[in-house]
Design a protein around this motif. Structure first.
Motif, PDB file in Angstrom:
ATOM      1  N   LEU A  10       0.846  -1.191   0.000  1.00 56.71           N
ATOM      2  CA  LEU A  10       0.000   0.000   0.000  1.00 56.71           C
ATOM      3  C   LEU A  10       0.881   1.240   0.000  1.00 56.71           C
ATOM      4  CD1 LEU A  10      -2.450  -1.166   2.823  1.00 56.71           C
ATOM      5  CD2 LEU A  10      -2.948  -1.144   0.368  1.00 56.71           C
ATOM      6  N   ASP A  11       0.427   2.303  -0.653  1.00 58.00           N
ATOM      7  CA  ASP A  11       1.199   3.541  -0.671  1.00 58.00           C
ATOM      8  C   ASP A  11       1.136   4.274   0.666  1.00 58.00           C
ATOM      9  OD1 ASP A  11       1.933   3.198  -3.343  1.00 58.00           O
ATOM     10  OD2 ASP A  11       0.104   4.179  -4.066  1.00 58.00           O
ATOM     11  N   GLY A  12      -0.010   4.154   1.361  1.00 54.41           N
ATOM     12  CA  GLY A  12      -0.230   4.972   2.550  1.00 54.41           C
ATOM     13  C   GLY A  12      -0.083   4.260   3.879  1.00 54.41           C
ATOM     14  N   ALA A  13       0.417   3.035   3.876  1.00 54.41           N
ATOM     15  CA  ALA A  13       0.667   2.292   5.117  1.00 54.41           C
ATOM     16  C   ALA A  13       1.834   1.344   4.877  1.00 54.41           C
ATOM     17  CB  ALA A  13      -0.575   1.521   5.558  1.00 54.41           C
ATOM     18  N   SER A  14       2.609   1.105   5.957  1.00 50.00           N
ATOM     19  CA  SER A  14       3.834   0.326   5.799  1.00 50.00           C
ATOM     20  C   SER A  14       3.777  -1.060   6.407  1.00 50.00           C
ATOM     21  CB  SER A  14       5.011   1.077   6.465  1.00 50.00           C
ATOM     22  OG  SER A  14       5.169   2.366   5.932  1.00 50.00           O
ATOM     23  N   ASN A  15       2.756  -1.331   7.232  1.00 50.66           N
ATOM     24  CA  ASN A  15       2.817  -2.540   8.055  1.00 50.66           C
ATOM     25  C   ASN A  15       1.480  -3.284   8.090  1.00 50.66           C
ATOM     26  OD1 ASN A  15       4.071  -4.397   9.747  1.00 50.66           O
ATOM     27  ND2 ASN A  15       3.787  -3.185  11.599  1.00 50.66           N
ATOM     28  N   VAL A  16       0.763  -3.272   6.981  1.00 54.02           N
ATOM     29  CA  VAL A  16      -0.479  -4.047   6.886  1.00 54.02           C
ATOM     30  C   VAL A  16      -0.116  -5.415   6.335  1.00 54.02           C
ATOM     31  CG1 VAL A  16      -2.742  -4.240   5.794  1.00 54.02           C
ATOM     32  CG2 VAL A  16      -1.912  -2.004   6.565  1.00 54.02           C
ATOM     33  N   ARG A  17      -0.324  -6.443   7.145  1.00 55.90           N
ATOM     34  CA  ARG A  17       0.103  -7.769   6.716  1.00 55.90           C
ATOM     35  C   ARG A  17      -0.868  -8.854   7.176  1.00 55.90           C
ATOM     36  NH1 ARG A  17       4.154  -6.564  10.960  1.00 55.90           N
ATOM     37  NH2 ARG A  17       4.258  -8.301  12.433  1.00 55.90           N
ATOM     38  N   ASP A  18      -0.763  -9.990   6.521  1.00 57.66           N
ATOM     39  CA  ASP A  18      -1.694 -11.096   6.647  1.00 57.66           C
ATOM     40  C   ASP A  18      -1.214 -12.084   7.708  1.00 57.66           C
ATOM     41  OD1 ASP A  18      -3.378 -13.411   5.975  1.00 57.66           O
ATOM     42  OD2 ASP A  18      -3.751 -12.373   4.080  1.00 57.66           O
ATOM     43  N   LEU A  19      -2.150 -12.620   8.498  1.00 55.83           N
ATOM     44  CA  LEU A  19      -1.807 -13.645   9.478  1.00 55.83           C
ATOM     45  C   LEU A  19      -1.994 -15.057   8.910  1.00 55.83           C
ATOM     46  CD1 LEU A  19      -3.237 -12.249  12.847  1.00 55.83           C
ATOM     47  CD2 LEU A  19      -0.915 -12.114  11.927  1.00 55.83           C
ATOM     48  N   GLY A  20      -2.132 -15.166   7.618  1.00 59.95           N
ATOM     49  CA  GLY A  20      -2.281 -16.469   6.990  1.00 59.95           C
ATOM     50  C   GLY A  20      -0.952 -17.149   6.721  1.00 59.95           C
ATOM     51  N   GLY A  21      -1.025 -18.463   6.449  1.00 58.96           N
ATOM     52  CA  GLY A  21       0.143 -19.212   6.025  1.00 58.96           C
ATOM     53  C   GLY A  21       1.052 -19.705   7.125  1.00 58.96           C
ATOM     54  N   TYR A  22       0.627 -19.570   8.393  1.00 56.31           N
ATOM     55  CA  TYR A  22       1.451 -20.048   9.502  1.00 56.31           C
ATOM     56  C   TYR A  22       1.044 -21.476   9.885  1.00 56.31           C
ATOM     57  CZ  TYR A  22       3.211 -15.294  10.337  1.00 56.31           C
ATOM     58  OH  TYR A  22       3.828 -14.078  10.219  1.00 56.31           O
ATOM     59  N   PRO A  23       2.013 -22.355  10.133  1.00 60.27           N
ATOM     60  CA  PRO A  23       1.683 -23.739  10.499  1.00 60.27           C
ATOM     61  C   PRO A  23       1.028 -23.817  11.881  1.00 60.27           C
ATOM     62  CG  PRO A  23       4.051 -23.353  10.690  1.00 60.27           C
ATOM     63  CD  PRO A  23       3.474 -22.134  10.041  1.00 60.27           C
ATOM     64  N   THR A  24       0.088 -24.736  12.012  1.00 60.44           N
ATOM     65  CA  THR A  24      -0.606 -24.938  13.277  1.00 60.44           C
ATOM     66  C   THR A  24      -0.294 -26.331  13.823  1.00 60.44           C
ATOM     67  OG1 THR A  24      -2.619 -25.895  12.314  1.00 60.44           O
ATOM     68  CG2 THR A  24      -2.483 -23.496  12.416  1.00 60.44           C
ATOM     69  N   THR A  25      -0.669 -26.548  15.082  1.00 56.29           N
ATOM     70  CA  THR A  25      -0.399 -27.827  15.736  1.00 56.29           C
ATOM     71  C   THR A  25      -1.186 -28.976  15.114  1.00 56.29           C
ATOM     72  OG1 THR A  25      -2.096 -27.270  17.379  1.00 56.29           O
ATOM     73  CG2 THR A  25       0.192 -26.780  17.939  1.00 56.29           C
ATOM     74  N   THR A  26      -2.221 -28.672  14.356  1.00 59.85           N
ATOM     75  CA  THR A  26      -3.018 -29.725  13.709  1.00 59.85           C
ATOM     76  C   THR A  26      -2.433 -30.139  12.367  1.00 59.85           C
ATOM     77  OG1 THR A  26      -4.475 -28.081  12.672  1.00 59.85           O
ATOM     78  CG2 THR A  26      -5.117 -28.934  14.850  1.00 59.85           C
ATOM     79  N   GLY A  27      -1.355 -29.484  11.963  1.00 58.14           N
ATOM     80  CA  GLY A  27      -0.716 -29.838  10.702  1.00 58.14           C
ATOM     81  C   GLY A  27      -1.144 -28.997   9.523  1.00 58.14           C
ATOM     82  N   GLY A  28      -2.059 -28.054   9.753  1.00 57.90           N
ATOM     83  CA  GLY A  28      -2.515 -27.188   8.674  1.00 57.90           C
ATOM     84  C   GLY A  28      -1.807 -25.849   8.682  1.00 57.90           C
TER      85      GLY A  28
END
Length: 247
Positions: A10-28
């Protein structure tokens, strides 16, 4: 298979990010384009706003205090397609600049632990708002996207079964991707008269600060589930929070 970038450009913000794609204890993996964390949004261009809406943004939760919003209004306050809520998160805590000035050994982890103890009604309100939000992306944010946002992100990821090491890495990302933003905040803090060494402590995204917070969560409260129940969330709301990030 779709691929996603964690940092939303984004042009007007520097730290907008997604919490997706992190491994979980269930294997997903945590879900992409469901929960975003971010810094202040006041400088977003119309193009930026459209990018977020096109991604599927439906809810914005602003964790800043009213005086911060008065100085830097949120562009989603009156948006036709996005529900906006202001839930000040650290109002029960003293000003960070004052507290940091009282001790040469101050660490932001102390503030996060205090937030877990003293800001429980506000934390519960934020998490309940996320649990009950409409379908689509929820974006919660503060000014730097590091402290208030970092506490909520850590609780969300812990509830989704993400390992502590990954939660700490997610927290520390602010330090590596938000150089321009942190430099601007540093200049403003120094101009207000805050000593440079204390400014650097406050703006740091040191991994040990989040590690200290997670240890406090485990030792004092018995972990994320007991904490969420203790601050008043129902089992249905806790499950809904988990489902926001887990398939």
């Amino acid at each position: 298979m779709l691929t996603y970038e964690r940092l939303i450009a984004l042009d007007g913000a520097s730290n907008v990010r997604d919490l997706g794609g992190y491994p979980t204890t269930t294997g997903g993996l945590t879900r992409w384009r469901s929960i975003l964390r971010g810094d202040a949004l006041h400088a977003l261009s119309m193009t930026d706003i459209n990018v977020l809406v096109d991604h599927g943004l439906t809810t914005v939760i602003d964790l800043r205090n009213p005086h911060e919003i008065a100085e830097q209004p949120n562009p989603f306050m009156d948006h036709e397609q996005v529900r906006y809520a202001n839930i000040p998160l650290f109002s029960a805590l003293g000003p960070v600049e004052m507290i940091a000035g009282q001790s040469a050994n101050f660490d932001m982890g102390e503030r996060y632990c205090q937030a877990l103890d003293d800001c429980q009604p506000a934390i519960a309100k934020v998490l309940t708002a996320i649990a009950r939000a409409a379908e689509g992306i929820v974006l919660f944010h503060c000014t730097a996207g590091k402290d208030r946002t970092g506490v909520i992100a850590a609780l969300m990821l812990a509830n989704a079964g993400v390992d502590e090491t990954v939660i700490i890495e997610d927290y520390a990302l602010t330090g590596s991707i938000s150089g321009r933003l942190l430099a601007e905040l540093r200049v403003r803090a120094v101009a207000r008269g805050m000593p440079v060494d204390r400014v650097d402590l406050v703006l740091a995204s040191a991994p040990h600060s989040m590690a200290q917070t997670l240890k406090h969560l485990a030792r004092r409260y018995g972990g994320i589930g007991a904490y969420l129940t203790g601050i008043g969330l129902s089992q249905q709301e806790i499950t809904s929070l988990e489902q926001r990030l887990c398939f």
